[in-house]
Design an enzyme around this catalytic site. Structure first.
Site, PDB file in Angstrom:
ATOM      1  N   SER A 191      -8.032  14.969  -2.383  1.00 55.55           N
ATOM      2  CA  SER A 191      -8.791  14.370  -1.289  1.00 55.55           C
ATOM      3  C   SER A 191      -9.080  15.361  -0.177  1.00 55.55           C
ATOM      4  O   SER A 191      -9.808  15.044   0.747  1.00 55.55           O
ATOM      5  CB  SER A 191      -8.059  13.147  -0.741  1.00 55.55           C
TER       6      SER A 191
ATOM      7  N   HIS B 144     -14.062  13.943  -6.546  1.00 49.19           N
ATOM      8  CA  HIS B 144     -13.310  13.107  -5.609  1.00 49.19           C
ATOM      9  C   HIS B 144     -13.840  11.674  -5.576  1.00 49.19           C
ATOM     10  O   HIS B 144     -14.963  11.428  -5.130  1.00 49.19           O
ATOM     11  CB  HIS B 144     -13.364  13.749  -4.202  1.00 49.19           C
TER      12      HIS B 144
ATOM     13  N   GLU C 101     -17.599  12.697  -4.699  1.00 46.72           N
ATOM     14  CA  GLU C 101     -17.911  14.016  -4.135  1.00 46.72           C
ATOM     15  C   GLU C 101     -17.640  15.050  -5.234  1.00 46.72           C
ATOM     16  O   GLU C 101     -16.568  15.033  -5.853  1.00 46.72           O
ATOM     17  CB  GLU C 101     -17.033  14.307  -2.913  1.00 46.72           C
TER      18      GLU C 101
ATOM     19  N   ASN D  17     -13.591  12.527   4.002  1.00 52.72           N
ATOM     20  CA  ASN D  17     -12.291  12.556   4.676  1.00 52.72           C
ATOM     21  C   ASN D  17     -12.307  13.382   5.960  1.00 52.72           C
ATOM     22  O   ASN D  17     -11.515  13.128   6.868  1.00 52.72           O
ATOM     23  CB  ASN D  17     -11.203  13.047   3.725  1.00 52.72           C
TER      24      ASN D  17
HETATM   25  N1  CAA Z   1      -9.504  -2.772  -7.415  1.00 50.06           N
HETATM   26  C1  CAA Z   1     -10.615  -2.970  -8.150  1.00 50.06           C
HETATM   27  N2  CAA Z   1     -11.702  -3.608  -7.675  1.00 50.06           N
HETATM   28  C2  CAA Z   1     -11.645  -4.087  -6.428  1.00 50.06           C
HETATM   29  C3  CAA Z   1     -10.508  -3.937  -5.605  1.00 50.06           C
HETATM   30  C4  CAA Z   1      -9.398  -3.249  -6.156  1.00 50.06           C
HETATM   31  N3  CAA Z   1      -8.291  -3.029  -5.454  1.00 50.06           N
HETATM   32  N4  CAA Z   1     -10.759  -4.512  -4.411  1.00 50.06           N
HETATM   33  C5  CAA Z   1     -11.994  -5.021  -4.490  1.00 50.06           C
HETATM   34  N5  CAA Z   1     -12.536  -4.767  -5.678  1.00 50.06           N
HETATM   35  C6  CAA Z   1     -13.865  -5.137  -6.173  1.00 50.06           C
HETATM   36  C7  CAA Z   1     -13.903  -6.624  -6.420  1.00 50.06           C
HETATM   37  O1  CAA Z   1     -13.502  -6.948  -7.743  1.00 50.06           O
HETATM   38  C8  CAA Z   1     -15.387  -6.935  -6.198  1.00 50.06           C
HETATM   39  O2  CAA Z   1     -16.096  -6.567  -7.357  1.00 50.06           O
HETATM   40  P1  CAA Z   1     -17.344  -7.472  -7.857  1.00 50.06           P
HETATM   41  O3  CAA Z   1     -18.356  -7.400  -6.758  1.00 50.06           O
HETATM   42  O4  CAA Z   1     -17.770  -6.814  -9.135  1.00 50.06           O
HETATM   43  O5  CAA Z   1     -16.790  -8.847  -8.058  1.00 50.06           O
HETATM   44  C9  CAA Z   1     -15.801  -5.946  -5.083  1.00 50.06           C
HETATM   45  O6  CAA Z   1     -14.809  -4.902  -5.114  1.00 50.06           O
HETATM   46  C10 CAA Z   1     -15.793  -6.593  -3.717  1.00 50.06           C
HETATM   47  O7  CAA Z   1     -14.492  -7.135  -3.521  1.00 50.06           O
HETATM   48  P2  CAA Z   1     -14.187  -8.455  -2.689  1.00 50.06           P
HETATM   49  O8  CAA Z   1     -15.394  -9.337  -2.680  1.00 50.06           O
HETATM   50  O9  CAA Z   1     -12.907  -9.028  -3.176  1.00 50.06           O
HETATM   51  O10 CAA Z   1     -13.817  -7.942  -1.245  1.00 50.06           O
HETATM   52  P3  CAA Z   1     -14.662  -7.261  -0.144  1.00 50.06           P
HETATM   53  O11 CAA Z   1     -16.101  -7.611  -0.200  1.00 50.06           O
HETATM   54  O12 CAA Z   1     -13.900  -7.569   1.077  1.00 50.06           O
HETATM   55  O13 CAA Z   1     -14.568  -5.710  -0.459  1.00 50.06           O
HETATM   56  C11 CAA Z   1     -13.554  -3.572  -0.372  1.00 50.06           C
HETATM   57  C12 CAA Z   1     -13.331  -5.053  -0.622  1.00 50.06           C
HETATM   58  C13 CAA Z   1     -14.532  -3.034  -1.421  1.00 50.06           C
HETATM   59  C14 CAA Z   1     -12.204  -2.903  -0.525  1.00 50.06           C
HETATM   60  C15 CAA Z   1     -14.158  -3.395   1.081  1.00 50.06           C
HETATM   61  O14 CAA Z   1     -13.284  -3.959   2.007  1.00 50.06           O
HETATM   62  C16 CAA Z   1     -14.372  -1.948   1.447  1.00 50.06           C
HETATM   63  O15 CAA Z   1     -15.370  -1.343   1.087  1.00 50.06           O
HETATM   64  N6  CAA Z   1     -13.419  -1.368   2.210  1.00 50.06           N
HETATM   65  C17 CAA Z   1     -13.479   0.041   2.594  1.00 50.06           C
HETATM   66  C18 CAA Z   1     -12.904   0.877   1.491  1.00 50.06           C
HETATM   67  C19 CAA Z   1     -12.980   2.338   1.793  1.00 50.06           C
HETATM   68  O16 CAA Z   1     -13.449   2.794   2.826  1.00 50.06           O
HETATM   69  N7  CAA Z   1     -12.500   3.145   0.850  1.00 50.06           N
HETATM   70  C20 CAA Z   1     -12.458   4.570   0.978  1.00 50.06           C
HETATM   71  C21 CAA Z   1     -11.081   4.987   1.335  1.00 50.06           C
HETATM   72  S1  CAA Z   1     -10.981   6.724   1.546  1.00 50.06           S
HETATM   73  C22 CAA Z   1     -10.613   7.281   0.033  1.00 50.06           C
HETATM   74  O17 CAA Z   1     -10.372   6.593  -0.905  1.00 50.06           O
HETATM   75  C23 CAA Z   1     -10.620   8.738  -0.127  1.00 50.06           C
HETATM   76  C24 CAA Z   1      -9.391   9.460   0.076  1.00 50.06           C
HETATM   77  O18 CAA Z   1      -9.279  10.547  -0.455  1.00 50.06           O
HETATM   78  C25 CAA Z   1      -8.338   9.024   1.005  1.00 50.06           C
END
Ligand code: CAA
Length: 284
Positions: free
Chosen positions: A119, A140, A152, A190
């Site tokens: 990351s 990434h 990425e 990040n």
């Molecule tokens: N695993 C698998 N799929 C998941 C999941 C999980 N833990 N959480 C949610 N989903 C999927 C759901 O199954 C759903 O899929 P469908 O549309 O096909 O049914 C979709 O995501 C939307 O989920 P929900 O409707 O349940 O929930 P939501 O609309 O509130 O979305 C979220 C959940 C996608 C997590 C949203 O809150 C979001 O985008 N959050 C921000 C996440 C983010 O910023 N991530 C980046 C983190 S930084 C990183 O990862 C990099 C690093 O190096 C640190």
């Protein structure tokens, strides 16, 4: 070289997510971790996601069954002998990543691409541990992998253009949007996201607002899908802290100073969702 068989090293949240999206695109995947328990937990998480998708009517039971048949598991890195690419998603520690890449370099065929899901760390530094720097690349993914569209794609100083092209193509085939970028600490997302989350943790530490209020403000005032502190808990507070410390050292700039809140929570073992508690409590 066509990519047919994919190896994923590390069956944690990221590795399991990567394995899931690869099999959903029709690839054969071997998922490897150091202990049987870790592999089982990773596969169970994937199966749970497919069960949910079937119950929502987004996939059929037959599709889920077919995907399952495309994943095999192992606790032995020698299983990667026959794969076309290994995507490494293990602990964020440069020494461990170098050691593992060196081992994979000795196991895999000469054409195999070794990608790292780091990351923030330097691809060039990871590649330096191997005899194939032209075939080492950053790939990434974002958490949760099945839901996040971006990959990425980060070449190191000696990564070959053919390797970049292969990984861009693979990213498209697994329905992700690849963004090829130059190597720099934390890449794009990040570099922006973690200091933003760190600032939220500083506000929390200063007692300006509660965790709930900070997250509510960013969701309602900036249309973030989740608040910064819930996101920190999703990413893992140990990972957020490690990235801030890495920025602080790499840029030699105190603007990347990690918040005391990250340090205290990590020292207490409160790492976020994965430990059951972080800025929020996940035990109930
Ligand atoms: N695993 C698998 N799929 C998941 C999941 C999980 N833990 N959480 C949610 N989903 C999927 C759901 O199954 C759903 O899929 P469908 O549309 O096909 O049914 C979709 O995501 C939307 O989920 P929900 O409707 O349940 O929930 P939501 O609309 O509130 O979305 C979220 C959940 C996608 C997590 C949203 O809150 C979001 O985008 N959050 C921000 C996440 C983010 O910023 N991530 C980046 C983190 S930084 C990183 O990862 C990099 C690093 O190096 C640190």
């Amino acid at each position: 070289m066509a990519i047919n068989k994919i190896g994923v090293l590390g069956a944690g949240t990221m590795g399991a997510g990567i394995a899931q999206v690869c099999v959903e695109a029709g690839y054969t995947v071997v998922l490897v971790d150091i202990a049987e328990d870790f592999v089982t937990r990773g596969v169970n998480g994937i199966l749970k996601n497919w069960d949910k998708a079937v119950s929502k009517g987004k996939k059929t039971a037959e599709e889920a069954e077919k995907y399952r048949s495309l994943i095999s598991t192992s606790t032995d890195n020698n299983t990667f002998k026959e794969v076309d690419i290994v995507i490494e998603a293990i602990i964020e520690n440069i020494n461990v990543k170098q050691k593992v890449m060196k081992e994979l370099d000795g196991i895999c065929g000469p054409d195999t691409i070794l990608a790292t899901n780091t990351s923030a760390l330097s691809i060039t530094e990871i590649a330096a541990a191997t005899s194939r720097p032209g075939k080492i690349i950053g790939m990434h993914f974002f958490n949760p992998v099945p839901a996040m569209k971006l990959v990425e794609v980060i070449p190191g100083a000696e990564t070959a253009q053919a390797t970049i092209d292969e990984v861009v193509d693979l990213s498209n085939k697994i329905s992700k949007e690849p963004v090829p970028i130059k190597e720099s600490p934390g890449f794009i997302v990040n570099r922006i996201l973690i200091p933003y989350i760190n600032e939220a943790a500083i506000l929390y530490q200063e007692g300006i607002a509660s965790a709930e209020e900070i997250d509510k403000a960013m969701k309602l005032g900036a249309n973030m899908p989740m608040g910064p502190l819930a996101l920190a808990d999703l990413i893992g507070l140990d990972v957020c802290l490690m990235i801030m410390e890495y920025f602080c050292n790499e840029f030699n700039d105190s603007k990347y100073r990690p918040s005391l809140a990250f340090k205290q929570k990590v020292r207490a073992g409160h790492l976020g969702r994965k430990s059951g508690k972080g800025f929020f409590d996940y035990n109930n």
